[in-house]
Design an enzyme around this catalytic site. Structure first.
Site, mmCIF file in Angstrom:
data_model
loop_
_atom_site.group_PDB
_atom_site.id
_atom_site.type_symbol
_atom_site.label_atom_id
_atom_site.label_comp_id
_atom_site.label_asym_id
_atom_site.label_seq_id
_atom_site.Cartn_x
_atom_site.Cartn_y
_atom_site.Cartn_z
ATOM 1 N N GLU A 135 0.833 -1.040 0.020
ATOM 2 C CA GLU A 135 -0.001 0.052 0.036
ATOM 3 C C GLU A 135 0.865 1.240 -0.215
ATOM 4 O OE1 GLU A 135 -2.216 -0.349 3.678
ATOM 5 O OE2 GLU A 135 -3.084 -2.270 3.269
ATOM 6 N N LYS A 137 2.312 4.649 1.586
ATOM 7 C CA LYS A 137 2.412 4.935 3.123
ATOM 8 C C LYS A 137 1.809 6.480 2.742
ATOM 9 C CE LYS A 137 5.134 5.371 7.070
ATOM 10 N NZ LYS A 137 4.917 6.781 7.426
ATOM 11 N N LYS A 337 10.546 3.314 2.665
ATOM 12 C CA LYS A 337 10.404 4.789 2.697
ATOM 13 C C LYS A 337 11.239 5.181 1.333
ATOM 14 C CE LYS A 337 9.676 7.283 6.068
ATOM 15 N NZ LYS A 337 9.702 7.555 7.611
ATOM 16 N N CYS A 431 28.152 37.070 23.588
ATOM 17 C CA CYS A 431 26.759 36.499 23.229
ATOM 18 C C CYS A 431 26.090 37.645 22.396
ATOM 19 C CB CYS A 431 26.176 36.323 24.341
ATOM 20 S SG CYS A 431 24.404 36.295 24.316
ATOM 21 N N CYS A 453 20.144 37.733 30.394
ATOM 22 C CA CYS A 453 20.353 37.533 28.911
ATOM 23 C C CYS A 453 19.196 37.583 28.527
ATOM 24 C CB CYS A 453 21.182 36.312 28.440
ATOM 25 S SG CYS A 453 21.298 36.356 26.492
#
Ligand code: IVH
Length: 694
Positions: A135, A137, A337, A431, A453
């Site tokens: 079938e 998928k 797949k 940062c 922060c």
């Protein structure tokens, strides 16, 4: 597809006699005649694509039935086509146990894996001839439909495989789902549980998105998201307006008939009026499977629906029991797949995003490219090491794919001879949000300024309001960012002090949206404890562990004060996790932030038994697992039992209700015996699990 306008069915509507003037009996007779008639036209239109009457004639029949039922409310039945228009909205979707476990599928990408699967089956089944059913998928949302004596009784999403969400009202609105099974070719069984896939045809999906764009609403990313969104609506009238369909592919439980093969089952589903996938066929060899896979792969892009592979199942039903299942998938089926879709594009820029835990993640901004129906314009490059390994730089040409067909990934760089590349990207030395110097933790680069922060605060707010946590509508990334930038929220607790008038002047807010957000946040002070714990973002604690913690400690203070031993009593919580939990909750800054949050007046709930119906008797029971089990992994069994309302703990005590003992049980077994705790072996366990609510 339009109904043929030339043909009218006026003659079938009783010449306009006011339904109120008909006796109950007369009205009942007319309604009983109209229902199958309307369902037949429904099927001709939606399933067979060959309507016999015009839209207006259909509407006339439909309105007549509505009028009859309105005048004589006792006539309304759950299988009446009038039930398809949607019902009053629900407060929440109920948890409902499946009639049988809805397992997943093992998957293969290579032909060799399919050959191994085939060999394993042949070996296990000896000389039996093997035939497979093949079938497509389907890439939608898995669903269970239950019919009692031929009438649609309930529809349940897959959920955790054991318990899902009851979406019956929503599914009633889907035109291709029969509310009553057809019995012309075959009588309806007393009980039928069917598995199928809810989905949207691509053409319908496009139309839906077009409509949304015109109405100023954001379009859906892909049909699968649109499907699960539509399926999980609280207001079934909204579902009714979405073009859903269901293709049925698996008889999970049936009473009164036995199918020797899956093919027979699928044929029966079709005869009962359910729609089934196209091109279902059988094969006797791996070569045929490979040919089927290749043929479907070749037409994949021209189909009007998404598939991500083909499903190969042993067609004979009886030998399936011999092969059995793991906790995750049956051993008699495999999904073969397709290769994930890949496309080529260029990296315009690489930037660094700061997450709620302070991790600095390099992200590639891509020239937008369509990968399998979704436009991809950014992809995570994960961390410093991944970046070095892939050696991608700004300006490079790359191949991208959607991992698991969802999350975009940069697969590899494409060499362009003769082009001068830019400098290698270096992780920043400050940062980008707060300027603090980052520290290196393994492959990760982390901003250590957790409480100062802004980017981390934005991340914490978004996480707090996310689906698995407090699920606060309207508190997404953008809003969180706005609230922080405007200085309205400096920590989570501030969310609960927001006022309508703070929000109204902000971009994107009006009075209604401001009020909705403020109220939406306040309302969530009444929340499941597990969601709150998820929202706190405790390291190592995801949705499943949060649920365990909530079930075990049943209150926030009990958890905050818990010793390492107390935490480790929970199955699956080891010393590393207990240290992470205690470390986090014990950090002075965190302690204070949580205190301030709790001062806003939360009322936590902990479900005792989340299950509707509890014939298996697991609700509220405390269970301990020991020894090796054949057909379950411990993790999976734990999830199954919890789905049924049980509590799974790590050690036997006087409060333990059951010990489930596999092969070679350890000292827990002796202790249980000593304490007189009921012990179940695997066979008894399976038996008990099968006593499921019907
Ligand atoms: S059979 C126990 N058949 O794929 C086996 N599943 O990864 C039951 N799916 O969530 C599944 N098309 O929803 C089967 N023709 C098909 C399918 C199919 C799609 C989905 C299913 C499941 C997932 C498994």
């Amino acid at each position: 597809m339009a109904r043929n306008d030339a043909q009218e069915a006026g003659s079938q509507v009783s010449g306009g006699v006011d339904p109120g003037e008909l006796s109950l009996e007369e009205a009942a007779t007319e309604a009983a005649r109209l229902r199958p008639e309307i369902e037949r036209h429904n099927r001709l239109y939606h399933i067979e694509s060959s309507p016999e009457i015009s839209d207006s004639a259909y509407d006339a029949l439909f309105r007549r039935l509505q009028a009859l039922e309105a005048a004589h409310p006792s006539l309304a039945t759950p299988d009446s086509p009038t039930q398809r228009v949607g019902a009053d909205p629900l407060e929440s979707l109920p948890s409902v146990a499946h009639a049988a476990l809805m397992l997943s599928l093992d998957s293969a990408r290579e032909e060799a894996e399919v050959r191994r699967f085939d060999e394993r089956l042949r070996k296990a089944l000896g000389d039996e001839e093997i035939r497979y059913i093949l079938e497509p998928k389907l890439d939608g949302a898995s669903l269970e439909l239950v019919y009692l004596n031929g009438v649609l009784e309930r529809a349940v999403t897959r959920g955790n495989g054991s318990v899902g969400e009851g979406v019956t009202e929503n599914v009633r609105t889907i035109p291709t789902v029969p509310l009553r099974l057809r019995e012309e070719e075959r009588p309806a069984p007393a009980f039928l549980s069917v598995r199928g896939e809810a989905m949207m045809y691509l053409s319908d999906f496009e139309t839906l998105n077009q409509r949304r764009i015109e109405a100023g609403q954001p379009p859906y990313q892909n049909p699968r998201n649109a499907t699960s969104g539509a399926l999980r609506q609280l207001d079934s009238r909204i579902t009714a307006s979405r073009p859903l369909t269901v293709l049925a592919y698996d008889v999970m439980v049936v009473e009164g008939v036995t199918f020797e093969t899956d093919s027979e089952g699928v044929a029966a589903l079709r005869e009962w009026g359910l729609q089934t996938p196209e091109r279902v066929t059988v094969a006797d060899s791996v070569d045929e499977i490979v040919a089927y896979h290749r043929a479907f792969g070749a037409v994949r892009d021209s189909l009007d629906y998404e598939i991500d592979g083909v499903v190969v199942k042993l067609d004979a039903v009886a030998p399936r029991a011999v092969l059995g299942s793991t906790s995750h998938h049956p051993r008699w089926a495999i999904a073969f797949k397709f290769e994930p879709r890949k496309e080529v594009t260029r990296i315009d820029r690489i930037f660094v995003s700061v997450g709620r835990t302070g991790v600095l993640t390099p992200v590639a901004l891509l020239r937008p490219v369509e990968v399998g129906g979704v436009t991809v314009s950014r992809a995570s490059l994960h961390n410093r090491e991944e970046l070095e390994r892939k050696d991608v730089r700004e300006g490079d040409m790359v191949r991208v794919q959607r991992a698991g067909d969802v999350i975009p990934q940069v697969v590899e760089r494409i060499d362009e001879e003769g082009r001068t590349r830019s400098e290698a990207f270096a992780m920043p030395t400050a940062c980008p949000s707060c300027g603090t110097e980052p520290v290196e933790k393994g492959p990760f680069t982390v901003c250590p300024n957790h409480f100062g922060c802004r980017a981390q605060l934005k991340g914490r707010i978004t996480h707090f309001g996310a689906r698995g946590a407090l699920d606060i509508e309207g508190l997404g990334e953008e809003t969180a960012s706005l609230l922080v930038d405007e200085g309205l929220v400096k920590e989570l607790a501030d969310l609960f002090d927001l006022k309508e008038e703070d929000l109204v002047p902000l971009e994107g807010f009006a009075e209604v949206s401001a009020r909705n957000l403020v109220e939406g946040i306040r309302r969530r002070r009444e929340v499941e404890l597990a969601r709150f714990l998820v929202g706190l973002g405790i390291p190592e604690v995801g949705v499943a562990v949060a649920r365990d913690l909530a079930m075990h400690f049943r209150g926030i203070e009990a958890l905050r004060g818990a010793s390492a031993e107390a935490l480790e009593e929970i199955h699956g919580v080891g010393d590393k996790m207990s240290a992470a939990i205690r470390g986090f909750l014990g950090t002075p800054d965190v302690r204070e932030a949580v205190d301030r949050l709790l001062a806003k007046g939360f009322r936590f709930s902990v479900p005792v038994a989340p299950v509707v119906g509890d014939e298996g008797g697991w609700g509220g029971k405390t269970v301990v697992l020991t020894g090796a089990l054949e057909s379950f992994s411990r993790g999976e069994l734990k999830r199954v039992l919890e789905g049924l309302g049980a509590r799974v703990t790590g050690s036997v005590s006087g409060r333990t209700d059951f010990l489930i003992a596999g092969e070679n049980p350890g000292s827990k077994f002796d202790k249980a015996r000593r304490l007189g705790v009921e012990v179940l072996n695997e066979e008894q366990l399976v038996e008990r699990l099968e006593e499921r609510p019907r």
